[in-house]
Design a protein around this motif. Structure first.
Motif, PDB file in Angstrom:
ATOM      1  N   PHE A 276       0.826  -1.207   0.000  1.00  0.00           N
ATOM      2  CA  PHE A 276       0.000   0.000   0.000  1.00  0.00           C
ATOM      3  C   PHE A 276       0.862   1.259   0.000  1.00  0.00           C
ATOM      4  N   PHE A 277       1.890   1.280   0.853  1.00  0.00           N
ATOM      5  CA  PHE A 277       2.720   2.480   0.951  1.00  0.00           C
ATOM      6  C   PHE A 277       3.660   2.631  -0.239  1.00  0.00           C
ATOM      7  N   VAL A 278       4.102   1.526  -0.807  1.00  0.00           N
ATOM      8  CA  VAL A 278       4.898   1.626  -2.037  1.00  0.00           C
ATOM      9  C   VAL A 278       4.056   2.240  -3.144  1.00  0.00           C
ATOM     10  N   GLY A 279       2.828   1.749  -3.290  1.00  0.00           N
ATOM     11  CA  GLY A 279       1.933   2.304  -4.301  1.00  0.00           C
ATOM     12  C   GLY A 279       1.601   3.758  -4.044  1.00  0.00           C
ATOM     13  N   LEU A 280       1.366   4.084  -2.773  1.00  0.00           N
ATOM     14  CA  LEU A 280       1.044   5.467  -2.406  1.00  0.00           C
ATOM     15  C   LEU A 280       2.211   6.395  -2.713  1.00  0.00           C
ATOM     16  N   SER A 281       3.420   5.913  -2.478  1.00  0.00           N
ATOM     17  CA  SER A 281       4.608   6.728  -2.726  1.00  0.00           C
ATOM     18  C   SER A 281       4.855   6.927  -4.215  1.00  0.00           C
ATOM     19  N   ILE A 282       4.536   5.914  -5.008  1.00  0.00           N
ATOM     20  CA  ILE A 282       4.798   5.985  -6.446  1.00  0.00           C
ATOM     21  C   ILE A 282       3.730   6.784  -7.178  1.00  0.00           C
ATOM     22  N   PHE A 283       2.471   6.540  -6.841  1.00  0.00           N
ATOM     23  CA  PHE A 283       1.370   7.102  -7.621  1.00  0.00           C
ATOM     24  C   PHE A 283       0.745   8.360  -7.013  1.00  0.00           C
ATOM     25  N   SER A 284       1.315   8.847  -5.907  1.00  0.00           N
ATOM     26  CA  SER A 284       0.815  10.088  -5.312  1.00  0.00           C
ATOM     27  C   SER A 284       1.990  10.838  -4.699  1.00  0.00           C
ATOM     28  N   THR A 285       1.710  11.951  -4.070  1.00  0.00           N
ATOM     29  CA  THR A 285       2.769  12.714  -3.409  1.00  0.00           C
ATOM     30  C   THR A 285       2.961  12.290  -1.964  1.00  0.00           C
ATOM     31  N   GLY A 286       2.330  11.178  -1.568  1.00  0.00           N
ATOM     32  CA  GLY A 286       2.576  10.639  -0.253  1.00  0.00           C
ATOM     33  C   GLY A 286       1.354  10.608   0.648  1.00  0.00           C
ATOM     34  N   PHE A 287       1.504   9.922   1.765  1.00  0.00           N
ATOM     35  CA  PHE A 287       0.396   9.722   2.694  1.00  0.00           C
ATOM     36  C   PHE A 287      -0.111  11.032   3.277  1.00  0.00           C
ATOM     37  N   SER A 288       0.789  11.960   3.561  1.00  0.00           N
ATOM     38  CA  SER A 288       0.371  13.208   4.199  1.00  0.00           C
ATOM     39  C   SER A 288      -0.606  13.984   3.324  1.00  0.00           C
ATOM     40  N   GLN A 289      -0.392  13.935   2.007  1.00  0.00           N
ATOM     41  CA  GLN A 289      -1.316  14.617   1.108  1.00  0.00           C
ATOM     42  C   GLN A 289      -2.690  13.935   1.115  1.00  0.00           C
ATOM     43  N   PHE A 290      -2.674  12.603   1.192  1.00  0.00           N
ATOM     44  CA  PHE A 290      -3.924  11.845   1.303  1.00  0.00           C
ATOM     45  C   PHE A 290      -4.642  12.197   2.599  1.00  0.00           C
ATOM     46  N   GLU A 291      -3.882  12.278   3.694  1.00  0.00           N
ATOM     47  CA  GLU A 291      -4.456  12.615   4.999  1.00  0.00           C
ATOM     48  C   GLU A 291      -5.114  13.990   4.968  1.00  0.00           C
ATOM     49  N   MET A 292      -4.420  14.976   4.394  1.00  0.00           N
ATOM     50  CA  MET A 292      -4.959  16.332   4.362  1.00  0.00           C
ATOM     51  C   MET A 292      -6.210  16.421   3.489  1.00  0.00           C
ATOM     52  N   GLY A 293      -6.166  15.728   2.352  1.00  0.00           N
ATOM     53  CA  GLY A 293      -7.343  15.724   1.480  1.00  0.00           C
ATOM     54  C   GLY A 293      -8.554  15.124   2.173  1.00  0.00           C
ATOM     55  N   TRP A 294      -8.342  14.020   2.884  1.00  0.00           N
ATOM     56  CA  TRP A 294      -9.447  13.374   3.584  1.00  0.00           C
ATOM     57  C   TRP A 294      -9.956  14.253   4.729  1.00  0.00           C
ATOM     58  N   TYR A 295      -9.055  14.969   5.410  1.00  0.00           N
ATOM     59  CA  TYR A 295      -9.453  15.826   6.530  1.00  0.00           C
ATOM     60  C   TYR A 295     -10.486  16.858   6.082  1.00  0.00           C
ATOM     61  N   TYR A 296     -10.227  17.519   4.963  1.00  0.00           N
ATOM     62  CA  TYR A 296     -11.149  18.571   4.519  1.00  0.00           C
ATOM     63  C   TYR A 296     -12.494  17.989   4.063  1.00  0.00           C
ATOM     64  N   ARG A 297     -12.462  16.796   3.459  1.00  0.00           N
ATOM     65  CA  ARG A 297     -13.730  16.141   3.116  1.00  0.00           C
ATOM     66  C   ARG A 297     -14.472  15.709   4.374  1.00  0.00           C
ATOM     67  N   TRP A 298     -13.737  15.156   5.334  1.00  0.00           N
ATOM     68  CA  TRP A 298     -14.331  14.739   6.608  1.00  0.00           C
ATOM     69  C   TRP A 298     -14.925  15.936   7.344  1.00  0.00           C
TER      70      TRP A 298
END
Length: 368
Positions: A337-359
């Protein structure tokens, strides 16, 4: 051979503890993100602070003295930290310095590093640092500005009084980096430095200015690191067991009220700090100590507890990876999961921030 065995053991314990924390604690925390991003961030910060105690304890066990002088760092302040980057492994000693610098407060600091983007891909440490909200930059300013702005706004939104550390020199002090710094100095009619590199001012001025505009900057801390005997230039030196006997830190706190508020004056402020830092280091390497009084080392009990806990956890992780197919599958799934997240996105922190604003949007609508 003895040095190599010593260094290998140190690095194995260090790296093993990171992977154990990732698999046993960080990954089970992931579902909490979907229910409450603020609580997830609080737990994530606490986990990382607890692990830093182990890193500090390891240095003590392997005979490295961390000597700190100057001002204490308040863990309850929103602050920017700037430090010279003498070697690639400065960060390894910084966590121990932060432990001492934040005493006698019982609160844990929330230090975030500004790092080069490729570091987030390192299995284990890179993933944990992503989950801890470290800031990764690409050296492409338009993209970096967007990343920095988004992360700072997220910390402000959470009201997480964090400390963000940046190495303004951009790289560690080596023969090649010094040559580049000297060429820059010649082109801009500046003095050539021996113990530091000329700082890059763009990132620093942006970080400070952004937090000032949000009324969220309490202080800037100027940290100076120095090695009085042996200087480990890279991770390979640590693997070979080539540890310094002492690492010195000197800390200067500058209240936000004393900081400039314009970009050009912030840039000049940093350049002046680096000129002063060069003079301080020049004097340090004559006397092998900073002029300020060194703080006594206290509170050994937390380090002893951390050493025992993380050593046992590391051993358990190794054992389960050998004998347990379920744990092997757990490790494989999350690593993938983290290998894929690192390759296909800018990282977990960006995912976390995006989800925070939707939440947050969903939560507010639900409350209304």
């Amino acid at each position: 051979m003895r040095g190599l065995l010593r260094g290998t053991l140190y690095c194995a314990l260090w790296y093993g503890s990171v992977m154990a924390g990732f698999l046993f604690i960080a990954c089970p925390l992931l579902p909490l993100l979907f229910f409450s991003p603020p609580k997830f961030r609080k737990c994530g910060d606490l986990l990382f602070s607890c692990w830093e105690l182990y890193s500090t304890a390891l240095l003590k066990v392997f005979g490295v003295k961390i000597l700190v002088s100057g001002d204490h760092i308040s863990p309850n302040e929103s602050a920017i930290l700037v430090m010279n980057h003498r070697t690639r492994v400065d960060w390894n000693f910084l966590w121990a310095a932060m432990y001492q610098a934040c005493l006698p407060s019982v609160a844990t600091h929330r230090l975030k590093f500004v790092l080069k983007d490729p570091i987030r891909h390192i299995p284990g440490p890179g993933w944990i640092m992503q989950m801890n909200g470290f800031l990764y930059i690409t050296r492409r300013w338009e993209e970096d500005q967007s990343r920095l702005s988004r992360t700072l706004d997220y910390l402000v939104a959470l009201d997480r009084r964090s400390q963000v550390l940046i190495f303004p020199e951009g790289t560690d002090l080596t023969k090649s980096s010094k040559e580049k710094s000297d060429r820059y100095a010649s082109q801009h009619m500046l003095p050539q430095y021996s113990f530091t590199l000329h700082p890059k001012t763009t990132g620093f001025s942006y970080l400070v200015g952004h937090l000032q505009q949000a009324s969220y900057l309490d202080a800037v801390y100027d940290l100076t690191i120095a090695y009085p005997d042996y200087v480990p230039q890279s991770e390979l030196d640590l693997i070979k067991g080539k540890f310094p006997s002492e690492v010195h830190f000197h800390i200067k706190r500058i209240p936000s009220s004393e900081m400039p508020t314009h970009e050009s004056t912030l840039r000049r402020w940093l350049e002046e700090r680096w000129f002063n830092k060069e003079e301080v280091l020049k004097q340090f390497y004559k006397t092998k100590t900073f002029s300020a009084e060194i703080w006594p080392f206290t509170r050994l009990l937390p380090l002893q507890i951390a050493f025992g806990f993380w050593s046992i956890l590391t051993g358990a992780a190794v054992l389960l990876l050998i004998i347990s197919p379920i744990f092997q599958l757990w490790a494989l799934v999350h690593s993938t999961f983290f290998v894929g997240l690192s390759i296909f996105s800018t990282g977990f922190s960006q995912f976390e921030m995006g989800w925070y604003y939707r939440w947050k949007t969903h939560f507010i609508k639900k409350e209304l």
